[in-house]
Design a protein around this motif. Structure first.
Motif, PDB file in Angstrom:
ATOM      1  N   ALA A   1      13.515   3.970   2.336  1.00 16.82           N
ATOM      2  CA  ALA A   1      13.506   4.952   1.243  1.00 16.82           C
ATOM      3  C   ALA A   1      12.083   5.239   0.763  1.00 16.82           C
ATOM      4  CB  ALA A   1      14.364   4.449   0.082  1.00 16.82           C
ATOM      5  N   ARG A   2      11.196   4.253   0.856  1.00 18.28           N
ATOM      6  CA  ARG A   2       9.823   4.419   0.368  1.00 18.28           C
ATOM      7  C   ARG A   2       8.871   4.960   1.435  1.00 18.28           C
ATOM      8  NH1 ARG A   2       8.687  -0.993  -3.165  1.00 18.28           N
ATOM      9  NH2 ARG A   2       6.620  -0.062  -3.297  1.00 18.28           N
ATOM     10  N   ALA A   3       9.323   4.998   2.688  1.00 18.25           N
ATOM     11  CA  ALA A   3       8.461   5.392   3.802  1.00 18.25           C
ATOM     12  C   ALA A   3       8.273   6.897   3.886  1.00 18.25           C
ATOM     13  CB  ALA A   3       9.077   4.895   5.110  1.00 18.25           C
ATOM     14  N   ASP A   4       7.148   7.302   4.479  1.00 16.13           N
ATOM     15  CA  ASP A   4       6.925   8.707   4.811  1.00 16.13           C
ATOM     16  C   ASP A   4       7.580   9.037   6.150  1.00 16.13           C
ATOM     17  OD1 ASP A   4       4.949   9.499   2.619  1.00 16.13           O
ATOM     18  OD2 ASP A   4       4.022   7.695   3.453  1.00 16.13           O
ATOM     19  N   HIS A   5       7.616   8.042   7.032  1.00 19.28           N
ATOM     20  CA  HIS A   5       8.227   8.191   8.360  1.00 19.28           C
ATOM     21  C   HIS A   5       9.015   6.923   8.666  1.00 19.28           C
ATOM     22  CE1 HIS A   5       5.318  11.437   9.116  1.00 19.28           C
ATOM     23  NE2 HIS A   5       4.385  10.613   8.679  1.00 19.28           N
ATOM     24  N   VAL A   6      10.145   7.073   9.362  1.00 19.80           N
ATOM     25  CA  VAL A   6      10.926   5.922   9.822  1.00 19.80           C
ATOM     26  C   VAL A   6      11.049   6.022  11.337  1.00 19.80           C
ATOM     27  CG1 VAL A   6      13.163   4.726   9.747  1.00 19.80           C
ATOM     28  CG2 VAL A   6      12.221   5.753   7.656  1.00 19.80           C
ATOM     29  N   VAL A   7      10.743   4.918  12.026  1.00 22.11           N
ATOM     30  CA  VAL A   7      10.939   4.844  13.477  1.00 22.11           C
ATOM     31  C   VAL A   7      12.100   3.882  13.721  1.00 22.11           C
ATOM     32  CG1 VAL A   7       9.947   4.135  15.701  1.00 22.11           C
ATOM     33  CG2 VAL A   7       8.530   5.354  14.022  1.00 22.11           C
ATOM     34  N   VAL A   8      13.195   4.421  14.253  1.00 25.46           N
ATOM     35  CA  VAL A   8      14.367   3.592  14.561  1.00 25.46           C
ATOM     36  C   VAL A   8      14.192   3.076  15.987  1.00 25.46           C
ATOM     37  CG1 VAL A   8      16.885   3.539  14.774  1.00 25.46           C
ATOM     38  CG2 VAL A   8      15.797   4.939  12.991  1.00 25.46           C
TER      39      VAL A   8
ATOM     40  N   GLY B   1       3.219  -6.242  -0.950  1.00 27.07           N
ATOM     41  CA  GLY B   1       1.884  -6.451  -1.515  1.00 27.07           C
ATOM     42  C   GLY B   1       1.388  -5.278  -2.342  1.00 27.07           C
ATOM     43  N   GLY B   2       2.219  -4.221  -2.473  1.00 29.59           N
ATOM     44  CA  GLY B   2       1.835  -3.050  -3.260  1.00 29.59           C
ATOM     45  C   GLY B   2       0.693  -2.267  -2.641  1.00 29.59           C
TER      46      GLY B   2
ATOM     47  N   LEU C   1      -5.381   7.302   7.706  1.00 28.58           N
ATOM     48  CA  LEU C   1      -4.928   5.914   7.613  1.00 28.58           C
ATOM     49  C   LEU C   1      -3.405   5.873   7.535  1.00 28.58           C
ATOM     50  CD1 LEU C   1      -7.468   4.304   5.109  1.00 28.58           C
ATOM     51  CD2 LEU C   1      -7.551   4.333   7.606  1.00 28.58           C
ATOM     52  N   LEU C   2      -2.819   5.255   8.546  1.00 23.96           N
ATOM     53  CA  LEU C   2      -1.363   5.175   8.648  1.00 23.96           C
ATOM     54  C   LEU C   2      -0.928   3.718   8.540  1.00 23.96           C
ATOM     55  CD1 LEU C   2       1.159   6.965   9.229  1.00 23.96           C
ATOM     56  CD2 LEU C   2       0.802   6.477  11.655  1.00 23.96           C
ATOM     57  N   GLY C   3      -0.197   3.392   7.490  1.00 27.15           N
ATOM     58  CA  GLY C   3       0.334   2.039   7.342  1.00 27.15           C
ATOM     59  C   GLY C   3       1.570   1.875   8.203  1.00 27.15           C
ATOM     60  N   LEU C   4       1.701   0.734   8.848  1.00 31.10           N
ATOM     61  CA  LEU C   4       2.864   0.437   9.688  1.00 31.10           C
ATOM     62  C   LEU C   4       3.473  -0.863   9.206  1.00 31.10           C
ATOM     63  CD1 LEU C   4       4.532   1.111  12.312  1.00 31.10           C
ATOM     64  CD2 LEU C   4       2.929  -0.394  13.527  1.00 31.10           C
ATOM     65  N   THR C   5       4.759  -0.823   8.897  1.00 26.91           N
ATOM     66  CA  THR C   5       5.410  -2.034   8.400  1.00 26.91           C
ATOM     67  C   THR C   5       6.869  -2.062   8.840  1.00 26.91           C
ATOM     68  OG1 THR C   5       5.605  -3.465   6.442  1.00 26.91           O
ATOM     69  CG2 THR C   5       6.125  -1.124   6.123  1.00 26.91           C
TER      70      THR C   5
ATOM     71  N   LEU D   1      -2.609   0.675  10.591  1.00 29.47           N
ATOM     72  CA  LEU D   1      -2.794  -0.660  10.030  1.00 29.47           C
ATOM     73  C   LEU D   1      -1.432  -1.344   9.942  1.00 29.47           C
ATOM     74  CD1 LEU D   1      -5.250   0.730   7.438  1.00 29.47           C
ATOM     75  CD2 LEU D   1      -5.904  -0.808   9.268  1.00 29.47           C
ATOM     76  N   ASP D   2      -1.232  -2.318  10.827  1.00 32.97           N
ATOM     77  CA  ASP D   2       0.035  -3.034  10.964  1.00 32.97           C
ATOM     78  C   ASP D   2       0.058  -4.177   9.955  1.00 32.97           C
ATOM     79  OD1 ASP D   2       2.058  -4.774  11.760  1.00 32.97           O
ATOM     80  OD2 ASP D   2       1.635  -4.599  13.898  1.00 32.97           O
ATOM     81  N   ILE D   3       0.843  -3.990   8.879  1.00 30.58           N
ATOM     82  CA  ILE D   3       0.868  -4.960   7.775  1.00 30.58           C
ATOM     83  C   ILE D   3       2.321  -5.312   7.466  1.00 30.58           C
ATOM     84  CG2 ILE D   3       0.200  -5.388   5.370  1.00 30.58           C
ATOM     85  CD1 ILE D   3      -2.008  -3.253   5.766  1.00 30.58           C
ATOM     86  N   PRO D   4       2.778  -6.516   7.867  1.00 33.18           N
ATOM     87  CA  PRO D   4       4.188  -6.877   7.683  1.00 33.18           C
ATOM     88  C   PRO D   4       4.682  -6.738   6.235  1.00 33.18           C
ATOM     89  CG  PRO D   4       3.107  -8.461   9.108  1.00 33.18           C
ATOM     90  CD  PRO D   4       2.034  -7.552   8.585  1.00 33.18           C
ATOM     91  N   LEU D   5       3.892  -7.179   5.268  1.00 37.91           N
ATOM     92  CA  LEU D   5       4.344  -7.152   3.867  1.00 37.91           C
ATOM     93  C   LEU D   5       3.628  -6.055   3.075  1.00 37.91           C
ATOM     94  CD1 LEU D   5       4.500 -11.017   3.235  1.00 37.91           C
ATOM     95  CD2 LEU D   5       6.384  -9.484   3.813  1.00 37.91           C
ATOM     96  N   LEU D   6       3.516  -4.884   3.666  1.00 38.06           N
ATOM     97  CA  LEU D   6       2.782  -3.771   3.062  1.00 38.06           C
ATOM     98  C   LEU D   6       3.349  -3.401   1.687  1.00 38.06           C
ATOM     99  CD1 LEU D   6       1.527  -0.681   4.951  1.00 38.06           C
ATOM    100  CD2 LEU D   6       2.685  -0.368   2.800  1.00 38.06           C
TER     101      LEU D   6
END
Length: 196
Positions: free
Chosen positions: A165-172, A116-117, A4-8, A108-113
């Motif tokens: 800073a909180r992400a596991d991965h950053v896509v620029v 929303g904690g 499960l990969l969160g995307l925000t 899972l594309d969640i704008p306010l991931l």
């Protein structure tokens, strides 16, 4: 095992484009905004409870986002009440999606991931980011909102630097090729760990 990969990412950062890149690589992609549209459409699961709480928000058998904006602007408690109805339904939609797809990676594309904690519900989180000037230019080029509306939305979102800073991965997302290369590296890395 399904990963499960969160995307925000904040408004105008290129999240939808990045989600498509994950889909092109065989990942199953669930979109929170699309889920809300389904729930609000005629026959959607949110229509009846919203009609009970906010009858004036129902137009032609569907929940009107425009009417909701008017209600929220006029009543400071409305947003909390709307979220109390919609968030559990979105959660059910997400759970159903995860339960029915057959993919090694579910995005899972969640704008306010983060807001929303929800980050603890994922194996990893990807944050989509772009320079502030690029973000502003993209949003205003859509022609759907004023600079003041853009700033109001940004003010409600966690700052980009904190998300990164909180992400596991950053896509620029400065260029499509750069973004695609980063997405490909993330997917390859996850598949390597799944195959190990």
């Amino acid at each position: 095992m399904t990963y499960l990969l969160g995307l925000t990412g904040s408004i105008g950062m290129g999240k939808s484009t990045t989600a498509k890149m994950f889909a092109e690589l065989g990942c199953a992609v669930w979109d929170a905004d699309a889920a809300v549209h389904r729930l609000y459409a005629a026959g959607g699961a949110a229509v009846a409870p919203m009609a009970e709480a906010f009858p004036e928000a129902i137009v032609d058998g569907a929940v009107s986002r425009e009417k909701l904006r008017e209600i929220i602007a006029a009543d400071t408690t409305a947003l909390r009440r709307i979220e109390a109805i919609v968030h559990p339904l979105v959660g059910l939609d997400r759970k159903d999606f995860i339960g029915t797809v057959e993919s090694d990676i579910v995005v899972l594309d969640i704008p306010l991931l983060f807001e929303g904690g929800n980050e603890r519900n994922f194996d990893a989180v990807v944050v989509v980011s772009a320079p502030e000037a690029v973000q502003r230019e993209r949003v205003l080029a859509r022609g759907t909102m004023t600079e003041a509306q853009f700033e109001a939305i940004r003010a409600k979102q966690m700052p980009d630097a904190e998300k990164r800073a909180r992400a596991d991965h950053v896509v620029v997302t400065d260029t499509l090729d750069h973004a695609r290369a980063q997405v490909e590296a993330i997917v390859a890395g996850i598949r390597e760990t799944l195959d190990a």
